[in-house]
Scaffold this motif. Structure first.
Motif, PDB file in Angstrom:
ATOM      1  N   LEU A 195      53.849  44.425  -6.352  1.00 16.01           N
ATOM      2  CA  LEU A 195      52.460  45.566  -4.850  1.00 16.01           C
ATOM      3  C   LEU A 195      53.753  46.446  -4.111  1.00 16.01           C
ATOM      4  O   LEU A 195      55.171  45.997  -3.955  1.00 16.01           O
ATOM      5  N   LEU A 196      53.776  47.892  -4.209  1.00 14.72           N
ATOM      6  CA  LEU A 196      54.416  48.713  -3.469  1.00 14.72           C
ATOM      7  C   LEU A 196      54.045  48.437  -2.157  1.00 14.72           C
ATOM      8  O   LEU A 196      52.382  49.016  -1.757  1.00 14.72           O
ATOM      9  N   ALA A 197      55.001  48.718  -0.828  1.00 17.14           N
ATOM     10  CA  ALA A 197      54.679  49.293   0.375  1.00 17.14           C
ATOM     11  C   ALA A 197      55.082  49.859   0.687  1.00 17.14           C
ATOM     12  O   ALA A 197      56.535  50.138   1.148  1.00 17.14           O
ATOM     13  N   ILE A 198      54.680  51.329   0.991  1.00 14.92           N
ATOM     14  CA  ILE A 198      54.955  52.738   0.904  1.00 14.92           C
ATOM     15  C   ILE A 198      55.825  52.916   2.349  1.00 14.92           C
ATOM     16  O   ILE A 198      54.535  53.017   3.437  1.00 14.92           O
ATOM     17  N   LYS A 199      56.412  52.967   3.479  1.00 12.08           N
ATOM     18  CA  LYS A 199      57.174  53.417   5.054  1.00 12.08           C
ATOM     19  C   LYS A 199      56.732  54.842   4.534  1.00 12.08           C
ATOM     20  O   LYS A 199      57.890  55.723   3.846  1.00 12.08           O
ATOM     21  N   THR A 200      55.506  55.246   5.234  1.00 10.91           N
ATOM     22  CA  THR A 200      55.731  57.045   5.523  1.00 10.91           C
ATOM     23  C   THR A 200      55.695  57.822   6.896  1.00 10.91           C
ATOM     24  O   THR A 200      54.056  57.260   7.746  1.00 10.91           O
ATOM     25  N   ARG A 201      55.013  58.738   6.620  1.00 11.85           N
ATOM     26  CA  ARG A 201      54.237  59.294   7.789  1.00 11.85           C
ATOM     27  C   ARG A 201      52.401  59.317   7.439  1.00 11.85           C
ATOM     28  O   ARG A 201      51.830  59.916   6.392  1.00 11.85           O
ATOM     29  N   GLY A 202      51.343  59.476   8.328  1.00 14.12           N
ATOM     30  CA  GLY A 202      50.350  59.465   8.198  1.00 14.12           C
ATOM     31  C   GLY A 202      49.688  60.893   7.641  1.00 14.12           C
ATOM     32  O   GLY A 202      48.754  61.027   6.584  1.00 14.12           O
ATOM     33  N   ALA A 203      50.635  61.882   7.996  1.00 12.56           N
ATOM     34  CA  ALA A 203      50.101  63.030   7.254  1.00 12.56           C
ATOM     35  C   ALA A 203      50.466  63.429   6.001  1.00 12.56           C
ATOM     36  O   ALA A 203      49.844  64.189   5.407  1.00 12.56           O
ATOM     37  N   LEU A 204      51.406  62.474   5.525  1.00 11.67           N
ATOM     38  CA  LEU A 204      52.158  63.003   3.979  1.00 11.67           C
ATOM     39  C   LEU A 204      50.396  62.071   3.038  1.00 11.67           C
ATOM     40  O   LEU A 204      50.960  62.246   1.943  1.00 11.67           O
ATOM     41  N   TYR A 205      49.646  61.100   3.873  1.00 13.34           N
ATOM     42  CA  TYR A 205      48.780  60.508   2.938  1.00 13.34           C
ATOM     43  C   TYR A 205      47.893  61.046   2.115  1.00 13.34           C
ATOM     44  O   TYR A 205      48.097  60.883   0.603  1.00 13.34           O
ATOM     45  N   PRO A 206      47.405  62.198   2.146  1.00 12.60           N
ATOM     46  CA  PRO A 206      46.756  62.794   1.089  1.00 12.60           C
ATOM     47  C   PRO A 206      47.598  62.992  -0.150  1.00 12.60           C
ATOM     48  O   PRO A 206      47.436  63.257  -1.306  1.00 12.60           O
ATOM     49  N   THR A 207      48.918  63.942  -0.068  1.00 10.28           N
ATOM     50  CA  THR A 207      49.600  64.026  -0.970  1.00 10.28           C
ATOM     51  C   THR A 207      50.213  63.490  -1.544  1.00 10.28           C
ATOM     52  O   THR A 207      49.889  62.795  -2.709  1.00 10.28           O
ATOM     53  N   ALA A 216      50.920  54.037  19.583  1.00  9.99           N
ATOM     54  CA  ALA A 216      50.332  54.020  18.611  1.00  9.99           C
ATOM     55  C   ALA A 216      51.222  55.184  17.756  1.00  9.99           C
ATOM     56  O   ALA A 216      51.403  56.341  18.250  1.00  9.99           O
ATOM     57  N   SER A 217      51.774  55.028  16.463  1.00  9.37           N
ATOM     58  CA  SER A 217      52.144  56.055  15.826  1.00  9.37           C
ATOM     59  C   SER A 217      51.315  57.039  15.215  1.00  9.37           C
ATOM     60  O   SER A 217      50.331  56.921  14.495  1.00  9.37           O
ATOM     61  N   SER A 218      52.393  58.065  14.495  1.00 12.80           N
ATOM     62  CA  SER A 218      51.208  58.409  13.247  1.00 12.80           C
ATOM     63  C   SER A 218      52.107  58.452  11.684  1.00 12.80           C
ATOM     64  O   SER A 218      51.990  59.529  10.791  1.00 12.80           O
ATOM     65  N   HIS A 219      52.573  56.972  11.715  1.00 11.32           N
ATOM     66  CA  HIS A 219      53.469  56.593  10.710  1.00 11.32           C
ATOM     67  C   HIS A 219      52.409  54.910  10.344  1.00 11.32           C
ATOM     68  O   HIS A 219      51.166  54.567  10.733  1.00 11.32           O
ATOM     69  N   CYS A 220      52.284  55.222   8.299  1.00 10.63           N
ATOM     70  CA  CYS A 220      51.477  54.315   8.029  1.00 10.63           C
ATOM     71  C   CYS A 220      52.477  53.564   7.038  1.00 10.63           C
ATOM     72  O   CYS A 220      53.561  53.698   6.550  1.00 10.63           O
ATOM     73  N   VAL A 221      51.711  52.798   6.118  1.00 12.30           N
ATOM     74  CA  VAL A 221      52.125  51.831   4.861  1.00 12.30           C
ATOM     75  C   VAL A 221      51.444  51.568   4.145  1.00 12.30           C
ATOM     76  O   VAL A 221      50.126  52.345   4.153  1.00 12.30           O
ATOM     77  N   VAL A 222      51.666  52.936   2.862  1.00 12.83           N
ATOM     78  CA  VAL A 222      50.859  52.619   2.090  1.00 12.83           C
ATOM     79  C   VAL A 222      51.074  51.698   0.833  1.00 12.83           C
ATOM     80  O   VAL A 222      52.356  51.490   0.728  1.00 12.83           O
ATOM     81  N   GLN A 223      49.388  51.139  -0.328  1.00 12.83           N
ATOM     82  CA  GLN A 223      49.706  49.763  -0.144  1.00 12.83           C
ATOM     83  C   GLN A 223      48.743  50.372  -1.685  1.00 12.83           C
ATOM     84  O   GLN A 223      48.238  51.339  -1.842  1.00 12.83           O
ATOM     85  N   THR A 224      49.890  50.401  -2.869  1.00  9.61           N
ATOM     86  CA  THR A 224      49.256  49.854  -4.261  1.00  9.61           C
ATOM     87  C   THR A 224      50.195  49.166  -5.330  1.00  9.61           C
ATOM     88  O   THR A 224      50.938  48.631  -4.746  1.00  9.61           O
TER      89      THR A 224
END
Length: 108
Positions: free
Chosen positions: A59-71, A5-13
């Protein structure tokens, strides 16, 4: 490939036009809140304010780090034209270690 498991995520909007989607994608990458943003045309079916909708969206699929999700979520909300935008975080449970390191380097 990493199987951990990693600390990465995809954020969608999703946005109502290609121009708005491209503008937000550029802003996210420029702010280093996402290493990569993929934009694709989609068709959404939903109910909003008691009315059924059938709309073209982008649709935007944003590759990022989980720690950046709130920002990142706040960044999207401030720039999004919808009253209640979709902003969802999808965890990346495994991935190519070199790619994830690239995500880290481009969201530092």
């Amino acid at each position: 490939m990493s199987t951990e498991a990693s600390s990465h995520c995809v954020v969608q909007t999703a946005l109502p036009s290609e121009a708005q989607a491209a503008e937000l994608a550029r802003a996210i990458v420029s702010a280093r809140l996402g290493a990569c943003v993929q934009v694709q045309a989609i068709r959404s079916f939903y109910v909003w304010q008691e009315r059924a909708h059938d709309e073209a969206e982008w649709l935007l699929a944003i590759k990022t780090r989980g720690a950046l999700y709130p920002t990142l979520a706040s960044f999207i909300r401030e720039r999004h034209p919808y009253q209640t935008p979709e902003i969802v975080q999808l965890p990346i449970t495994a991935g190519n270690a070199a790619y994830l390191a690239w995500v880290d380097a481009n969201t530092a």
